[in-house]
Scaffold this active site. Structure first.
Site, short mmCIF file in Angstrom:
data_model
loop_
_atom_site.label_atom_id
_atom_site.label_comp_id
_atom_site.label_asym_id
_atom_site.label_seq_id
_atom_site.Cartn_x
_atom_site.Cartn_y
_atom_site.Cartn_z
N GLU A 65 -3.69 1.73 -7.52
CA GLU A 65 -4.05 2.84 -6.65
C GLU A 65 -3.10 4.01 -6.91
OE1 GLU A 65 -6.42 1.65 -3.04
OE2 GLU A 65 -4.35 1.34 -2.46
N HIS A 73 0.86 -1.19 0.00
CA HIS A 73 0.00 0.00 0.00
C HIS A 73 0.89 1.24 0.00
CE1 HIS A 73 -2.86 3.02 1.31
NE2 HIS A 73 -3.81 2.19 0.92
C1 PEP Z 1 -6.73 3.14 0.20
O1 PEP Z 1 -6.23 3.45 1.26
O2 PEP Z 1 -6.40 2.10 -0.36
C2 PEP Z 1 -7.73 4.02 -0.38
C3 PEP Z 1 -8.13 3.79 -1.59
O3 PEP Z 1 -8.16 5.05 0.45
P1 PEP Z 1 -9.25 6.16 0.05
O4 PEP Z 1 -10.44 5.44 -0.52
O5 PEP Z 1 -9.55 6.87 1.32
O6 PEP Z 1 -8.60 7.04 -0.97
#
Ligand code: PEP
Length: 264
Positions: free
Chosen positions: A169, A97
């Protein structure tokens, strides 16, 4: 007969909720959410809450994920938790992450070792990858994605790669509700293609087609449908919105209703 691909909705609760609050929240969610064959719901509470929640959870309804662990089996690693200590509580584990990469300086080698250790423990690693705002500005998105895939998966054999889930992400889109534009479907479509292309290079075309790719970055009930409808996006990793029952349950309803063109 072809069956639609399963969608994953993963709730990353991060460093929120005491164990008591997490238990009450799980109780609330379990009364509102019906088990579904189409959508796998995975909850990632703090490590401290994994054991009690594993006793409380109906695993047909929700699976649990670790937010973090250390890849060595045991030893002098103060403050760390081994997979052998949480195996049995979780079916999934989030690895790489961006908050682990950039806040805790987790190395590419640690990430690769964690992916491999999770597979050895029969826990599905959810490998998070994504470019920073600076990499995006400098036109280095493709390189960032390819490099993170190559290094994060370098211990994973062709036999085992189907046990991995990839979460795209973009770092600039995480927790960015207030200070950045949400990711556009075009950003995600391009990244999803890049990821499958790179997986094809590493493991072959069939595997690249089959691997599940999720999107994460400030998703909420108003934006979830747009992301879930993207062909090739197999689910969502959700942070902030997963802490609010109305938001999270609405996203799950959307995931159940989304028409999924992709078949196994
Ligand atoms: C995450 O921490 O993987 C994430 C997507 O957080 P958020 O939805 O708050 O951006």
């Amino acid at each position: 007969m072809d069956t639609p691909r399963k969608k994953y909705i993963i709730a990353n609760w991060k460093m929120n909720f005491t164990t008591g609050e997490a238990s009450l929240y799980l109780d609330k969610l379990s009364k509102r959410i019906q088990p579904s064959r189409k959508v796998q719901v995975v909850l990632a509470p703090s490590t401290i809450s994994l054991q009690p929640l594993s006793l409380q959870v109906n695993r047909r309804q929700f699976k649990l994920a670790a937010q973090n662990f250390y890849w060595r089996e045991y030893g002098a690693y103060t403050g760390e938790v081994a997979l052998s200590q949480i195996r049995g509580f979780v079916d999934y584990a989030i690895v790489g992450h961006s908050e682990r990469r950039y806040v805790f300086n987790e190395s590419e080698e640690d990430i690769a070792q964690k992916v491999a250790a999770a597979i050895r423990s029969n826990i599905t690693p959810i490998l998070c990858i994504g470019e920073t705002a600076l990499e995006r500005k400098d036109g280095e998105t493709a390189a960032a994605i390819s490099n993170q895939l190559t290094s994060g998966l370098h211990e994973v054999s062709k036999e085992d790669i189907s046990k991995v889930i990839i979460a795209y992400e973009p770092v600039w889109a995480i927790s960015s509700n207030k200070n950045a534009k949400p990711a556009e479907p075009i950003d995600i479509i391009e990244a999803e293609r890049l990821i499958r292309k790179h997986i094809a290079k590493l493991y072959g075309k069939d595997i690249a087609e089959e691997i599940s790719i999720l999107y994460g970055g400030s998703v909420n009930k108003d934006t979830a449908a747009g992301y879930l409808e993207i062909d090739g996006i197999d689910g969502l990793l959700i942070g902030s919105a997963s802490l609010i029952a109305d938001q999270f349950c609405a996203i799950l309803e959307i995931a159940k209703g989304v028409k999924n063109e992709r078949q196994y």
